[in-house]
Design a protein around this motif. Structure first.
Motif, short mmCIF file in Angstrom:
data_model
loop_
_atom_site.label_atom_id
_atom_site.label_comp_id
_atom_site.label_asym_id
_atom_site.label_seq_id
_atom_site.Cartn_x
_atom_site.Cartn_y
_atom_site.Cartn_z
N PRO A 297 0.81 -1.23 0.00
CA PRO A 297 0.00 0.00 0.00
C PRO A 297 0.84 1.27 0.00
CG PRO A 297 0.15 -0.86 2.21
CD PRO A 297 0.84 -1.87 1.33
N TYR A 298 0.22 2.35 -0.41
CA TYR A 298 0.81 3.66 -0.17
C TYR A 298 0.75 3.93 1.33
CZ TYR A 298 0.19 4.13 -5.20
OH TYR A 298 0.26 3.92 -6.56
N ASN A 305 -1.42 12.54 -3.40
CA ASN A 305 -0.73 12.52 -4.69
C ASN A 305 -0.52 11.12 -5.25
OD1 ASN A 305 -0.35 15.41 -4.79
ND2 ASN A 305 1.18 15.13 -3.18
N ILE A 306 -1.37 10.19 -4.86
CA ILE A 306 -1.32 8.84 -5.43
C ILE A 306 -1.49 8.94 -6.95
CG2 ILE A 306 -2.60 6.65 -5.56
CD1 ILE A 306 -3.17 6.98 -2.55
N PRO A 307 -0.68 8.29 -7.78
CA PRO A 307 0.29 7.24 -7.45
C PRO A 307 1.69 7.74 -7.12
CG PRO A 307 0.10 7.40 -9.81
CD PRO A 307 -0.87 8.40 -9.24
N ASN A 308 1.88 9.04 -7.00
CA ASN A 308 3.22 9.56 -6.71
C ASN A 308 3.40 9.78 -5.21
OD1 ASN A 308 3.91 9.79 -9.54
ND2 ASN A 308 2.53 11.55 -9.61
N GLU A 309 3.13 8.72 -4.46
CA GLU A 309 3.30 8.73 -3.01
C GLU A 309 4.16 7.53 -2.61
OE1 GLU A 309 2.31 10.82 -0.71
OE2 GLU A 309 0.67 12.00 -1.59
N PRO A 310 4.91 7.65 -1.52
CA PRO A 310 5.72 6.51 -1.05
C PRO A 310 4.86 5.31 -0.64
CG PRO A 310 6.44 8.55 -0.02
CD PRO A 310 5.14 8.85 -0.71
N ARG A 311 5.36 4.14 -0.93
CA ARG A 311 4.74 2.91 -0.42
C ARG A 311 5.21 2.69 1.02
NH1 ARG A 311 3.45 -0.86 -4.44
NH2 ARG A 311 3.38 0.12 -6.48
N ASP A 312 4.50 1.85 1.74
CA ASP A 312 4.96 1.48 3.08
C ASP A 312 5.05 -0.04 3.20
OD1 ASP A 312 5.73 1.26 5.68
OD2 ASP A 312 3.90 2.07 6.55
N VAL A 313 6.26 -0.54 3.00
CA VAL A 313 6.51 -1.98 3.08
C VAL A 313 6.26 -2.50 4.49
CG1 VAL A 313 8.43 -3.62 3.09
CG2 VAL A 313 8.02 -2.23 1.08
N SER A 314 6.50 -1.68 5.51
CA SER A 314 6.25 -2.15 6.88
C SER A 314 4.78 -2.50 7.07
CB SER A 314 6.69 -1.10 7.90
OG SER A 314 5.82 0.01 7.95
N ALA A 315 3.88 -1.70 6.52
CA ALA A 315 2.45 -2.00 6.62
C ALA A 315 2.12 -3.32 5.94
CB ALA A 315 1.62 -0.86 6.00
N ALA A 316 2.75 -3.58 4.79
CA ALA A 316 2.51 -4.82 4.06
C ALA A 316 3.03 -6.03 4.84
CB ALA A 316 3.16 -4.75 2.69
N HIS A 364 12.07 0.48 1.28
CA HIS A 364 10.86 1.26 0.97
C HIS A 364 9.76 1.22 2.03
CE1 HIS A 364 12.84 1.72 -2.80
NE2 HIS A 364 12.60 0.49 -3.22
N SER A 365 10.14 1.50 3.27
CA SER A 365 9.15 1.68 4.33
C SER A 365 9.05 3.15 4.70
CB SER A 365 9.53 0.85 5.56
OG SER A 365 9.34 -0.53 5.34
N VAL A 366 8.02 3.47 5.47
CA VAL A 366 7.77 4.84 5.89
C VAL A 366 7.52 4.88 7.39
CG1 VAL A 366 6.14 6.76 5.76
CG2 VAL A 366 6.88 5.63 3.67
N GLY A 367 8.24 5.77 8.08
CA GLY A 367 7.99 5.98 9.49
C GLY A 367 6.85 6.95 9.70
N SER A 368 7.13 8.25 9.49
CA SER A 368 6.08 9.26 9.67
C SER A 368 6.30 10.41 8.70
CB SER A 368 6.08 9.78 11.11
OG SER A 368 5.10 10.80 11.26
N ILE A 369 5.48 10.47 7.68
CA ILE A 369 5.59 11.57 6.72
C ILE A 369 5.21 12.92 7.34
CG2 ILE A 369 4.43 12.50 4.66
CD1 ILE A 369 4.97 9.90 3.29
N PRO A 370 4.16 13.02 8.16
CA PRO A 370 3.85 14.32 8.76
C PRO A 370 5.00 14.88 9.60
CG PRO A 370 1.96 12.89 8.94
CD PRO A 370 3.09 12.04 8.45
N HIS A 371 5.82 14.01 10.16
CA HIS A 371 6.97 14.45 10.94
C HIS A 371 8.25 14.51 10.10
CE1 HIS A 371 4.19 12.93 14.08
NE2 HIS A 371 4.67 13.93 14.78
N ASN A 372 8.09 14.26 8.79
CA ASN A 372 9.25 14.26 7.88
C ASN A 372 10.36 13.36 8.41
OD1 ASN A 372 10.58 15.02 5.50
ND2 ASN A 372 11.68 16.67 6.53
N ASN A 373 9.98 12.17 8.81
CA ASN A 373 10.90 11.28 9.50
C ASN A 373 10.81 9.86 8.93
OD1 ASN A 373 12.77 10.61 11.57
ND2 ASN A 373 11.11 9.82 12.83
N GLU A 374 11.94 9.30 8.56
CA GLU A 374 12.04 7.92 8.09
C GLU A 374 11.14 7.65 6.88
OE1 GLU A 374 13.16 5.94 12.43
OE2 GLU A 374 11.08 5.83 11.73
#
Length: 399
Positions: A297-298, A305-316, A364-374
């Motif tokens: 998933p994104y 901005n889907i599909p131009n958004e980071p995926r989150d492998v951790s969620a998967a 390709h995981s995401v920590g926290s985009i609102p905090h501009n982190n990871e």
């Protein structure tokens, strides 16, 4: 005539294939993935040993970012991954590594200022006790559970997630925030009741799960990230997000936490409400039409901005591990979805080549985009839940 006969055979074979259902991944494939993960993790272990620190992720420059020595909610995942690799391989190196690196934060078992003790101590000491039956590990878990339940408010019916007297949390006008992530800390409480015979821990876990079930979920079975309660009355003050795109959006990892958490609740209680809720969340995740074809998933299902958004492998990875357990309880089959996600995670797109990615397994995981982190980095918990998923798959195939 011969051509028609061959064509008929092909049609019959296709029909039989449909009747049989999807084929499971062969055990050799799962073993190969575990062996590849172990080789990669060997490099990460050597790097961790060289500085005697727990790896967490990479920083924006691509350098290693270690867990914070004072406290870090992710500090249990690297030792937990080592326990899974010991369980898989029998290599004592991994047992020694797990024991050593979890001991670095053992004193955190007495902290009462954070809700993440379940994550930390169940993934590390919990796996260690499950595998070795070490009595010291058991006592650490019980002490951590005692610390965790000090954050329970019977008026609210939940464990408080964050203190709000300092940091960015103090700027949100929250009084008693409860995040969906907190469902993951309940396993430690269920285990504590099982280990001690004291049902206090389980009663608190059940209360938290029931209150979350009542207030966190929308009609489409997606969840809010944060529910803020009035600690004096238990009333809901607001429904917001801290790590998602918007208050009304579905933060991807949050949906995975909810799915996993309710499956755990069903495992221990056999309460069908929890199984039904897990199925409902799974339906939201798997039926969501905006999810890419590979099932990764994104970072937020409603990111702008889907599909131009980071995926989150951790969620998967979390979702895959959760679905593997859900599949053992449900008459509905989740094998097609499981295999799609697991095959994607094992592909070159998301699995790093040997020696690359600072020896983390997944990319390709995401920590926290609102905090501009990871953002778009490896994360130790993505690797942990991927290894857990592989081990669950292996055990199911060996039955």
């Amino acid at each position: 005539m011969k051509t028609k006969f061959l064509w008929l055979i092909l049609v019959l074979m296709c029909l039989l294939s449909c009747i049989e259902g999807p084929k499971q991944e062969p055990i050799q494939t799962i073993n190969d993935r575990l062996l590849a993960a172990e080789k990669q993790m060997n490099g990460l272990l050597e790097e961790a040993k060289s500085v005697n620190k727990n790896p967490r992720t990479l920083n924006a420059k691509g350098d290693m970012h270690w867990t914070h020595e004072k406290f870090d909610w992710t500090e249990g995942f690297f030792p937990g991954s080592c326990w899974y690799l010991f369980e898989f391989s029998g290599d004592e190196t991994w047992k020694h590594a797990a024991t050593h690196f979890q001991a670095k934060f053992e004193l955190h078992k007495k902290l009462t200022t954070n809700h993440d003790l379940g994550f930390i101590f169940n993934c590390s000491y919990g796996n260690g006790y499950r595998i070795t039956k070490n009595e010291q590990f058991k006592q650490v878990m019980i002490t951590a559970a005692e610390s965790l339940i000090t954050r329970f408010n019977p008026k609210v019916g939940c464990i408080k997630s964050w203190d709000v007297d300092k940091g960015w949390q103090s700027q949100r006008d929250w009084k008693f925030p409860v995040i969906i992530d907190n469902m993951m800390n309940l396993e430690l409480l269920f285990e504590a009741s099982k280990l001690t015979g004291n049902d206090t821990y389980e009663k608190i876990a059940v209360s938290h799960a029931n209150t979350t079930l009542k207030n966190h979920f929308r009609e489409d079975n997606s969840s809010y990230h944060v529910i803020d309660y009035d600690p004096e009355t238990g009333a809901v003050r607001s429904k917001q997000t801290a790590q998602g795109y918007a208050n009304t959006s579905a933060w991807a990892r949050g949906q995975a936490w909810g799915l996993y958490g309710y499956i755990v609740c069903y495992r221990y209680t056999k309460d069908l409400r929890y199984l039904d809720q897990a199925k409902n969340i799974a339906s939201f995740i798997l039926d969501y039409k905006g999810t890419p074809k590979d099932g990764i998933p994104y970072w937020d299902y409603n990111a702008p901005n889907i599909p131009n958004e980071p995926r989150d492998v951790s969620a998967a990875a979390i979702t895959a591990s959760a679905l593997l357990e859900l599949d053992t309880y449900s008459t509905d089959s989740y094998k097609v979805a499981i295999d799609k996600i697991m095959n994607a995670l094992a592909s070159d797109t998301y699995t790093a080549k040997l020696g690359e990615n600072h020896n983390f397994i997944l990319k390709h995981s995401v920590g926290s985009i609102p905090h501009n982190n990871e953002i778009d980095v490896p994360l130790n918990y993505a690797d942990y839940y991927y290894l857990e998923a592989l081990m669950r798959y292996k055990k199911q195939l060996n039955k």
